[in-house]
Design a protein around this motif. Structure first.
Motif, mmCIF file in Angstrom:
data_model
loop_
_atom_site.group_PDB
_atom_site.id
_atom_site.type_symbol
_atom_site.label_atom_id
_atom_site.label_comp_id
_atom_site.label_asym_id
_atom_site.label_seq_id
_atom_site.Cartn_x
_atom_site.Cartn_y
_atom_site.Cartn_z
ATOM 1 N N ASP A 232 0.863 -1.170 -0.165
ATOM 2 C CA ASP A 232 0.110 -0.021 0.103
ATOM 3 C C ASP A 232 0.917 1.300 -0.076
ATOM 4 O O ASP A 232 0.493 2.443 0.139
ATOM 5 C CB ASP A 232 -1.082 0.073 0.935
ATOM 6 C CG ASP A 232 -0.416 -0.134 2.661
ATOM 7 O OD1 ASP A 232 1.022 -0.133 2.574
ATOM 8 O OD2 ASP A 232 -0.748 -0.187 3.586
ATOM 9 N N GLY A 233 2.177 0.943 0.008
ATOM 10 C CA GLY A 233 2.929 2.329 -0.203
ATOM 11 C C GLY A 233 3.637 2.654 1.061
ATOM 12 O O GLY A 233 4.585 3.419 1.194
ATOM 13 N N LYS A 234 3.143 2.112 2.074
ATOM 14 C CA LYS A 234 3.811 2.300 3.402
ATOM 15 C C LYS A 234 5.297 1.814 3.621
ATOM 16 O O LYS A 234 5.679 0.754 2.912
ATOM 17 C CB LYS A 234 2.981 1.851 4.657
ATOM 18 C CG LYS A 234 1.879 2.827 4.638
ATOM 19 C CD LYS A 234 0.980 2.341 6.024
ATOM 20 C CE LYS A 234 -0.378 3.077 6.202
ATOM 21 N NZ LYS A 234 -1.407 2.885 4.977
ATOM 22 N N VAL A 235 6.212 2.388 4.162
ATOM 23 C CA VAL A 235 7.638 2.142 4.361
ATOM 24 C C VAL A 235 7.913 1.624 5.768
ATOM 25 O O VAL A 235 7.736 2.502 6.825
ATOM 26 C CB VAL A 235 8.448 2.993 3.820
ATOM 27 C CG1 VAL A 235 9.895 2.531 3.773
ATOM 28 C CG2 VAL A 235 8.097 3.550 2.313
ATOM 29 N N CYS A 236 8.520 0.535 5.946
ATOM 30 C CA CYS A 236 9.192 0.041 7.529
ATOM 31 C C CYS A 236 10.672 -0.027 7.030
ATOM 32 O O CYS A 236 11.153 -0.477 6.116
ATOM 33 C CB CYS A 236 8.175 -1.030 7.678
ATOM 34 S SG CYS A 236 8.398 -2.653 6.757
ATOM 35 N N LEU A 237 11.076 -0.225 8.190
ATOM 36 C CA LEU A 237 12.592 -0.338 8.279
ATOM 37 C C LEU A 237 13.210 -1.521 7.799
ATOM 38 O O LEU A 237 14.381 -1.375 7.158
ATOM 39 C CB LEU A 237 13.134 -0.386 9.783
ATOM 40 C CG LEU A 237 12.874 1.200 10.548
ATOM 41 C CD1 LEU A 237 13.076 0.981 12.123
ATOM 42 C CD2 LEU A 237 14.088 2.193 10.107
ATOM 43 N N CYS A 238 12.881 -2.841 7.990
ATOM 44 C CA CYS A 238 13.223 -3.942 7.452
ATOM 45 C C CYS A 238 11.991 -5.144 7.126
ATOM 46 O O CYS A 238 11.021 -4.857 7.825
ATOM 47 C CB CYS A 238 14.325 -4.449 8.403
ATOM 48 S SG CYS A 238 13.820 -5.288 9.824
ATOM 49 N N PRO A 239 12.565 -6.157 6.318
ATOM 50 C CA PRO A 239 11.334 -6.861 6.378
ATOM 51 C C PRO A 239 11.286 -8.024 7.512
ATOM 52 O O PRO A 239 10.291 -8.607 7.326
ATOM 53 C CB PRO A 239 12.219 -7.753 5.223
ATOM 54 C CG PRO A 239 13.568 -7.597 5.304
ATOM 55 C CD PRO A 239 13.830 -6.069 5.807
ATOM 56 N N GLN A 240 12.194 -7.803 8.490
ATOM 57 C CA GLN A 240 11.705 -8.675 9.708
ATOM 58 C C GLN A 240 10.698 -8.075 10.623
ATOM 59 O O GLN A 240 10.041 -8.662 11.426
ATOM 60 C CB GLN A 240 13.156 -8.807 10.685
ATOM 61 C CG GLN A 240 14.209 -9.460 9.739
ATOM 62 C CD GLN A 240 13.665 -10.623 9.082
ATOM 63 O OE1 GLN A 240 13.508 -11.725 9.826
ATOM 64 N NE2 GLN A 240 14.185 -10.904 7.895
ATOM 65 N N ASP A 241 10.428 -6.711 10.328
ATOM 66 C CA ASP A 241 9.229 -6.016 11.017
ATOM 67 C C ASP A 241 7.980 -6.614 10.308
ATOM 68 O O ASP A 241 7.385 -5.876 9.522
ATOM 69 C CB ASP A 241 9.512 -4.620 10.844
ATOM 70 C CG ASP A 241 8.193 -3.780 11.612
ATOM 71 O OD1 ASP A 241 7.287 -4.594 12.403
ATOM 72 O OD2 ASP A 241 8.316 -2.805 11.712
ATOM 73 N N ASN B 41 6.972 -0.476 12.706
ATOM 74 C CA ASN B 41 7.909 0.605 12.922
ATOM 75 C C ASN B 41 7.944 1.312 11.192
ATOM 76 O O ASN B 41 8.753 1.159 10.529
ATOM 77 C CB ASN B 41 9.424 0.288 12.685
ATOM 78 C CG ASN B 41 9.658 -0.097 14.301
ATOM 79 O OD1 ASN B 41 9.155 0.664 15.264
ATOM 80 N ND2 ASN B 41 10.307 -1.133 14.605
ATOM 81 N N LEU B 42 6.604 1.967 10.968
ATOM 82 C CA LEU B 42 6.609 2.679 9.712
ATOM 83 C C LEU B 42 7.237 3.955 9.713
ATOM 84 O O LEU B 42 7.245 4.803 10.759
ATOM 85 C CB LEU B 42 5.060 2.853 9.568
ATOM 86 C CG LEU B 42 4.264 1.918 9.314
ATOM 87 C CD1 LEU B 42 2.736 2.083 9.237
ATOM 88 C CD2 LEU B 42 4.660 0.966 8.081
ATOM 89 N N ILE B 43 8.129 4.320 8.839
ATOM 90 C CA ILE B 43 8.806 5.527 8.548
ATOM 91 C C ILE B 43 8.439 6.401 7.558
ATOM 92 O O ILE B 43 9.256 7.422 7.465
ATOM 93 C CB ILE B 43 10.524 5.408 8.554
ATOM 94 C CG1 ILE B 43 10.472 4.402 7.416
ATOM 95 C CG2 ILE B 43 11.013 4.291 9.763
ATOM 96 C CD1 ILE B 43 12.159 4.019 7.104
#
Length: 327
Positions: free
Chosen positions: A250-259, A264-266
């Motif tokens: 959906d376009g949201k970005v998180c720090l790493c694929p383990q999340d 932890n959306l950034i």
């Protein structure tokens, strides 16, 4: 393995950023995880996808994908076109691969192979995909179907055999094809796995399989309780926030694929550029905590088994290998 000058230069910049623990980086993320679909047709015991809420499942739209690729063109090295789900569920996946290839990006796909019929195989061979990995967790029917809930051992194996035959008979050089197996069966010992592995690998002789890899289960940031984190070799800083970003469907970005649950959306690529998100306040604060040795206090890092595995110069060996070969 021969590495291009561009890749060498990018690796050196990322290594410098990580080793010097810089908070603000001058380069674009080297690798993007682009979640083309968060849906999956299986419900595997050692995967957290089955526990995702319905509002966390969907397919990335083509318009969003092209925006991401247009930003990454000439800057990123490669793109993993998968994350939490099965990418072949997205009807635009072949067009997505072609678009990324035309932008000069190295493309990787990871699949459970259950949807890999002849038509799908032919499209994968023709769209320019560079690297294709299959998860096939178990050498025998009972183990495989216990790990891969909803999949059929014989049918999935047939799908992979058929793909490899099409590739070989058609003279296709790409994609490089990897089969990875998670040796997870509590009723079996090391000797059983070794014997079964040997017999299983024989079935791929003369089919042109490029790589075979034994995959170690991981706990997805502590979400999979059945996986023991094992001996803690280190708790050094994690590399992900210095070289990559994970972009959800959906376009949201998180720090790493383990999340996996995306807590932890950034940022959001609908609202900001990837370059800006890579140096957003949230990720810079995360790098600072990493630098100060506060990783044991951070989520999901404190529960993640991957950062406690063997390292070289503070970088987990698993990550060094993965950076050159895949997720």
């Amino acid at each position: 393995m021969r590495i291009s000058k561009k890749k060498t230069s990018s690796l050196l910049r990322a290594a410098s950023g990580f080793l010097l623990k810089k908070n603000k980086l001058s380069y674009f993320p080297l690798r993007l995880w682009i979640e083309t679909s968060s849906r999956c047709n299986l419900s595997c015991g050692l995967c957290a996808n089955k526990d995702l809420a319905p509002n966390q499942k969907g397919d990335m739209e083509m318009s969003l994908f092209t925006k991401i690729i247009d930003e990454a063109k000439g800057l990123a090295l490669d793109v993993n076109l998968f994350h939490r789900g099965e990418p072949l569920l997205n009807e635009n996946i072949f067009a997505m691969i072609s678009y990324a290839k035309k932008a000069g990006l190295y493309t990787r796909l990871h699949s459970n192979a259950t949807l890999l019929n002849k038509k799908c195989s032919e499209k994968l061979l023709c769209c320019g995909l560079d690297y294709l990995s299959f998860s096939f967790d178990g050498y025998q029917k009972q183990t495989y179907e216990a790990n891969r809930t909803g999949a059929d051992f014989e049918q999935t194996l047939h799908n992979i055999y058929s793909f490899l035959k099409l590739k070989k008979e058609g003279g296709y050089k790409k994609p490089t094809t990897l089969l990875q197996v998670m040796e997870y069966d509590q009723s079996l010992g090391a000797g059983d796995f070794k014997r079964q592995r040997k017999e299983f690998q024989k079935t791929f002789m003369d089919l042109g399989l490029d790589q075979f890899r034994i995959r170690r289960p991981h706990n997805w940031g502590g979400l999979i309780k059945e996986v023991d984190a094992g001996q803690k070799h280190t708790s050094s800083a994690c590399t992900f926030c210095w070289y990559s970003l994970t972009i959800l469907y959906d376009g949201k970005v998180c720090l790493c694929p383990q999340d996996f649950e995306a807590k932890n959306l950034i940022g959001d690529v609908h609202k900001s550029s990837i370059k800006k998100i890579f140096n957003a306040k949230e990720i810079r604060e995360f790098r600072e905590k990493n630098k100060n040795g506060q990783i044991e206090k951070m989520f999901p890092c404190r529960n993640c088994d991957r950062i406690h595995r063997k390292t070289m110069m503070g970088v987990p060996l698993e990550y060094l290998k993965a950076f050159l070969s895949g997720k």
